[in-house]
Design a protein around this motif. Structure first.
Motif, short mmCIF file in Angstrom:
data_model
loop_
_atom_site.label_atom_id
_atom_site.label_comp_id
_atom_site.label_asym_id
_atom_site.label_seq_id
_atom_site.Cartn_x
_atom_site.Cartn_y
_atom_site.Cartn_z
N LEU A 17 0.84 -1.19 0.00
CA LEU A 17 0.00 0.00 0.00
C LEU A 17 0.88 1.24 0.00
O LEU A 17 1.81 1.36 0.79
CB LEU A 17 -0.89 0.00 1.24
CG LEU A 17 -1.92 -1.12 1.28
CD1 LEU A 17 -2.36 -1.40 2.70
CD2 LEU A 17 -3.11 -0.76 0.42
N PHE A 51 -7.72 2.32 -1.47
CA PHE A 51 -8.30 2.11 -0.14
C PHE A 51 -8.38 3.43 0.62
O PHE A 51 -7.40 4.16 0.71
CB PHE A 51 -7.45 1.13 0.68
CG PHE A 51 -7.48 -0.28 0.19
CD1 PHE A 51 -6.52 -0.75 -0.68
CD2 PHE A 51 -8.48 -1.15 0.62
CE1 PHE A 51 -6.55 -2.07 -1.13
CE2 PHE A 51 -8.51 -2.48 0.18
CZ PHE A 51 -7.54 -2.93 -0.70
N PHE A 97 -9.54 0.25 7.38
CA PHE A 97 -9.63 0.41 5.93
C PHE A 97 -11.04 0.16 5.43
O PHE A 97 -11.80 -0.62 6.02
CB PHE A 97 -8.69 -0.59 5.24
CG PHE A 97 -7.23 -0.24 5.34
CD1 PHE A 97 -6.47 -0.70 6.40
CD2 PHE A 97 -6.62 0.53 4.37
CE1 PHE A 97 -5.12 -0.39 6.49
CE2 PHE A 97 -5.27 0.84 4.45
CZ PHE A 97 -4.52 0.39 5.51
N GLY A 98 -11.36 0.81 4.30
CA GLY A 98 -12.54 0.43 3.56
C GLY A 98 -12.26 -0.83 2.77
O GLY A 98 -11.14 -1.35 2.78
N SER A 99 -13.26 -1.31 2.07
CA SER A 99 -13.12 -2.57 1.34
C SER A 99 -12.42 -2.41 0.01
O SER A 99 -12.15 -3.40 -0.67
CB SER A 99 -14.49 -3.20 1.13
OG SER A 99 -15.34 -2.26 0.51
N GLY A 100 -12.09 -1.17 -0.36
CA GLY A 100 -11.32 -0.96 -1.58
C GLY A 100 -12.19 -0.72 -2.80
O GLY A 100 -13.32 -1.18 -2.90
N TYR A 113 -0.38 -6.22 9.19
CA TYR A 113 -1.74 -6.31 8.65
C TYR A 113 -1.87 -7.59 7.84
O TYR A 113 -0.91 -8.06 7.22
CB TYR A 113 -2.06 -5.13 7.74
CG TYR A 113 -2.36 -3.83 8.47
CD1 TYR A 113 -1.34 -3.02 8.95
CD2 TYR A 113 -3.67 -3.42 8.68
CE1 TYR A 113 -1.62 -1.83 9.61
CE2 TYR A 113 -3.96 -2.24 9.34
CZ TYR A 113 -2.93 -1.45 9.79
OH TYR A 113 -3.23 -0.28 10.45
N GLN A 144 -4.18 -9.27 4.74
CA GLN A 144 -5.14 -8.97 3.68
C GLN A 144 -5.52 -10.25 2.96
O GLN A 144 -4.72 -10.80 2.20
CB GLN A 144 -4.57 -7.94 2.70
CG GLN A 144 -5.58 -7.50 1.65
CD GLN A 144 -5.00 -6.49 0.68
OE1 GLN A 144 -3.79 -6.44 0.47
NE2 GLN A 144 -5.86 -5.67 0.07
N GLN A 187 -9.98 -8.80 0.05
CA GLN A 187 -10.39 -8.15 1.30
C GLN A 187 -9.57 -6.90 1.57
O GLN A 187 -8.53 -6.69 0.95
CB GLN A 187 -10.21 -9.13 2.46
CG GLN A 187 -10.93 -10.45 2.30
CD GLN A 187 -12.42 -10.29 2.33
OE1 GLN A 187 -12.96 -9.56 3.17
NE2 GLN A 187 -13.12 -10.95 1.42
N ASP A 188 -10.06 -6.09 2.50
CA ASP A 188 -9.25 -4.96 2.92
C ASP A 188 -8.28 -5.43 4.01
O ASP A 188 -8.52 -6.42 4.68
CB ASP A 188 -10.14 -3.83 3.44
CG ASP A 188 -11.06 -4.29 4.54
OD1 ASP A 188 -10.81 -3.92 5.71
OD2 ASP A 188 -12.01 -5.04 4.24
N PRO A 189 -7.20 -4.71 4.18
CA PRO A 189 -6.22 -5.10 5.21
C PRO A 189 -6.81 -5.02 6.61
O PRO A 189 -7.51 -4.07 6.95
CB PRO A 189 -5.10 -4.07 5.03
CG PRO A 189 -5.29 -3.51 3.65
CD PRO A 189 -6.76 -3.54 3.40
N LEU A 228 -2.12 -12.09 2.10
CA LEU A 228 -0.98 -11.19 1.94
C LEU A 228 -0.76 -10.52 3.28
O LEU A 228 -1.70 -9.95 3.87
CB LEU A 228 -1.30 -10.16 0.86
CG LEU A 228 -0.19 -9.33 0.25
CD1 LEU A 228 0.92 -10.20 -0.30
CD2 LEU A 228 -0.77 -8.46 -0.85
#
Lengths: 114, 114
Positions: free
Chosen positions: A44, A90, A104-107, B35, B37, B41-43, B88
């Motif tokens: 990220l 994100f 975090f949001g779901s992206g 984190y 992931q 999915q979001d982290p 991840l």
């Protein structure tokens, strides 16, 4: 507790068109706001952040975002996208004064088409 | 500029095996975060360390443990691996643990459990 909602999971857009990726958050306390970008098979990368001051924040790669406290939103915009902007984006929040626990949001998968 | 280094980049393990993921933060950064992931999915925040002491704990399973060493690098130890641990794993670092200091993420370790 905080939550982040990214309303669009997929956003396809043609090259050189403008784009807006939406982010709304919910929190009982004030938060700092961030946008991160994730390119395929990479980590990220911070695009921009809102900590305080001007509600319009400019980031890298021509992106900007506007913090709207009344609407609890932090939408990301770019006036003209490039193929290289194709990535997952994100939105994230962190409450003031807390140790770091980004939520975090779901992206949103942004796909720029030629 | 130096970034967060994670190793290995890829790891394949079988169920019930153990795995160790390593993270080397940006020089002078004193705070490390882990984190997870999952696919699509979001982290999700697992755990963080500040000045070699655990700072915050998120959704880290009891089968996992982590520590930060005197040189500030961190290791995430995962035992009795399950198929659902395939994900991840990102490490991030920051200077200080204030909620306004941005996190810098590594490129992640992709763990596959078969």
């Amino acid at each position: 507790a905080q939550s982040v909602t990214q309303l669009d999971s997929q956003v396809p857009v043609f090259e050189e068109a403008p784009v807006e990726l939406r982010c709304n958050y919910s929190s009982s306390v004030s938060v700092y706001l961030f946008w991160y970008v994730q390119y395929p098979n990479q980590g990220l990368q911070l695009l921009l952040k809102y900590l305080s001051g001007s509600t319009l924040v400019k980031g890298i790669n021509g992106f900007e975002a506007e913090f709207n406290k009344s609407q609890t939103s932090f939408h990301l915009r770019k006036p003209s996208v490039h193929i290289s902007d194709t990535a997952e984006y994100f939105c994230a929040v962190n409450p003031w004064g807390s140790a770091r626990q980004l939520t975090f949001g779901s992206g949103t998968q942004l796909t720029v088409l030629p | 500029a130096a970034g967060v280094i994670q190793s290995p980049r890829h790891l394949i393990k079988e169920k019930r095996e153990t795995a160790t993921l390593k993270c080397y933060p940006i020089p002078r950064h004193d705070t490390v975060y882990w984190y997870q992931q999952g696919p699509g999915q979001d982290p999700q925040f697992l755990i963080s360390f500040y000045e070699k002491m655990q700072s915050d704990k998120g959704s880290i399973p009891d089968r996992f443990s982590a520590q930060q060493f005197s040189d500030y690098h961190s290791e995430l130890n995962m035992s009795s691996l399950e198929l659902g641990d395939s994900a991840l794993y990102f490490c991030a670092s920051s200077l200080g643990r204030g909620s306004n200091s941005p996190l810098h993420f590594g490129n992640g370790t992709r763990l596959t459990v078969t």
